[in-house]
Design a protein around this motif. Sequence first.
Motif, short mmCIF file in Angstrom:
data_model
loop_
_atom_site.label_atom_id
_atom_site.label_comp_id
_atom_site.label_asym_id
_atom_site.label_seq_id
_atom_site.Cartn_x
_atom_site.Cartn_y
_atom_site.Cartn_z
N LEU A 87 0.83 -1.21 0.00
CA LEU A 87 0.00 0.00 0.00
C LEU A 87 0.86 1.25 0.00
O LEU A 87 0.59 2.21 -0.73
CB LEU A 87 -0.92 -0.01 1.22
CG LEU A 87 -1.87 1.18 1.37
CD1 LEU A 87 -2.80 1.31 0.16
CD2 LEU A 87 -2.68 1.06 2.66
N ILE A 88 1.91 1.25 0.81
CA ILE A 88 2.81 2.41 0.85
C ILE A 88 3.46 2.63 -0.51
O ILE A 88 3.49 3.75 -1.04
CB ILE A 88 3.88 2.23 1.94
CG1 ILE A 88 3.24 2.28 3.33
CG2 ILE A 88 4.96 3.32 1.82
CD1 ILE A 88 4.19 1.90 4.45
N GLY A 89 3.98 1.55 -1.11
CA GLY A 89 4.67 1.67 -2.39
C GLY A 89 3.78 2.15 -3.51
O GLY A 89 4.14 3.06 -4.27
N THR A 90 2.59 1.56 -3.64
CA THR A 90 1.69 1.94 -4.74
C THR A 90 1.12 3.35 -4.54
O THR A 90 0.96 4.09 -5.51
CB THR A 90 0.54 0.93 -4.88
OG1 THR A 90 -0.12 0.76 -3.61
CG2 THR A 90 1.04 -0.42 -5.36
N THR A 91 0.84 3.71 -3.30
CA THR A 91 0.31 5.06 -3.04
C THR A 91 1.36 6.13 -3.30
O THR A 91 1.07 7.16 -3.91
CB THR A 91 -0.21 5.17 -1.60
OG1 THR A 91 -1.23 4.17 -1.38
CG2 THR A 91 -0.81 6.54 -1.35
N LEU A 92 2.60 5.88 -2.87
CA LEU A 92 3.69 6.81 -3.17
C LEU A 92 3.88 6.94 -4.68
O LEU A 92 4.13 8.03 -5.20
CB LEU A 92 4.99 6.35 -2.52
CG LEU A 92 5.11 6.55 -1.01
CD1 LEU A 92 6.41 5.93 -0.48
CD2 LEU A 92 5.05 8.03 -0.65
N PHE A 98 1.25 11.80 -10.15
CA PHE A 98 0.38 12.98 -10.13
C PHE A 98 1.20 14.25 -10.00
O PHE A 98 0.98 15.24 -10.72
CB PHE A 98 -0.59 12.84 -8.95
CG PHE A 98 -1.54 13.99 -8.77
CD1 PHE A 98 -2.75 14.01 -9.44
CD2 PHE A 98 -1.24 15.04 -7.91
CE1 PHE A 98 -3.65 15.07 -9.27
CE2 PHE A 98 -2.12 16.10 -7.73
CZ PHE A 98 -3.33 16.11 -8.42
N TRP A 99 2.17 14.24 -9.08
CA TRP A 99 3.02 15.41 -8.83
C TRP A 99 3.86 15.76 -10.06
O TRP A 99 3.95 16.93 -10.45
CB TRP A 99 3.91 15.12 -7.63
CG TRP A 99 4.96 16.17 -7.36
CD1 TRP A 99 4.75 17.45 -6.94
CD2 TRP A 99 6.37 16.01 -7.48
NE1 TRP A 99 5.95 18.11 -6.78
CE2 TRP A 99 6.96 17.24 -7.11
CE3 TRP A 99 7.19 14.95 -7.84
CZ2 TRP A 99 8.33 17.44 -7.11
CZ3 TRP A 99 8.57 15.14 -7.83
CH2 TRP A 99 9.13 16.38 -7.48
N LEU A 100 4.44 14.75 -10.70
CA LEU A 100 5.24 14.99 -11.91
C LEU A 100 4.39 15.57 -13.03
O LEU A 100 4.78 16.52 -13.71
CB LEU A 100 5.90 13.69 -12.37
CG LEU A 100 7.06 13.16 -11.54
CD1 LEU A 100 7.46 11.77 -12.03
CD2 LEU A 100 8.26 14.11 -11.63
N TYR A 163 -7.49 13.72 -4.09
CA TYR A 163 -6.71 12.77 -4.89
C TYR A 163 -5.94 11.82 -3.99
O TYR A 163 -5.85 10.62 -4.27
CB TYR A 163 -5.76 13.49 -5.83
CG TYR A 163 -4.87 12.52 -6.58
CD1 TYR A 163 -5.37 11.80 -7.66
CD2 TYR A 163 -3.56 12.29 -6.18
CE1 TYR A 163 -4.59 10.88 -8.32
CE2 TYR A 163 -2.77 11.37 -6.83
CZ TYR A 163 -3.29 10.66 -7.91
OH TYR A 163 -2.51 9.72 -8.56
N ILE A 164 -5.34 12.34 -2.92
CA ILE A 164 -4.59 11.48 -1.99
C ILE A 164 -5.51 10.40 -1.42
O ILE A 164 -5.13 9.23 -1.36
CB ILE A 164 -3.96 12.33 -0.86
CG1 ILE A 164 -2.85 13.22 -1.42
CG2 ILE A 164 -3.40 11.42 0.24
CD1 ILE A 164 -2.29 14.20 -0.41
#
Length: 219
Positions: A87-92, A98-100, A163-164
């Motif tokens: 979950l941490i990896g896919t969410t990051l 999105f940020w890029l 979005y988060i």
Amino acid sequence: MKKWAMAILLIALILFIMINWEWIVHLQQEDLSYFTEDVFEEVGYGLLWVTMPLMIVQNVITLFPVLILIIMHFHFFGLIEGFLFSLIGTTLGALTCFWLARSFSSRWVDRFWGRNERRLAYVLRLIASYGVYILVVLRSIPIMPSNLISIAAAVSPLALRPYIWSAFLGNMSMIWLLSLLSAPLWIAENVFMPYLLSYIIFAFTVSGYYAGRGILKQE
């Protein structure tokens, strides 16, 4: 400044892929035995120093199925830790893409849009009609490219905070579904039914919450 930052990120990405190319090849081949027999015994939890960045990379540029990384986490670390690390990896990864797309790489977005115009336009129409909930649903579909969802959200008027939440809940649903589909590879029989029922409760709870918000907005 943005050009320099983008150049540094690109160089770091290329170096990371080159250093870990052997792993990527085995991931593309869905060769789980390579990791179970050769890698984990040597590195243990150090495996996360590679799998977590690979999950972020996979969410930006799709090089291999994310399923194999999720199975690795569940196989090596068990249900709770495997789920949490995935979950941490896919969410990051979803947040990074999105940020890029929103902050730096207009050319990359333009090229991506040119290759995926029909699908991106369709996702944007869904976001306009159904809001954040549709992002949760789309991320729950294992065959739906994560970067397509992230870039569509980035070019929409959607704010960062919803979005988060959509990335968090959508990736939770996706990991849950993929781990259920791959359950014979890692789960004990007496755990499967409670795990399945928990997902059904989760799905109905999330759907009910967003359905309730939609009804309240219409009143």
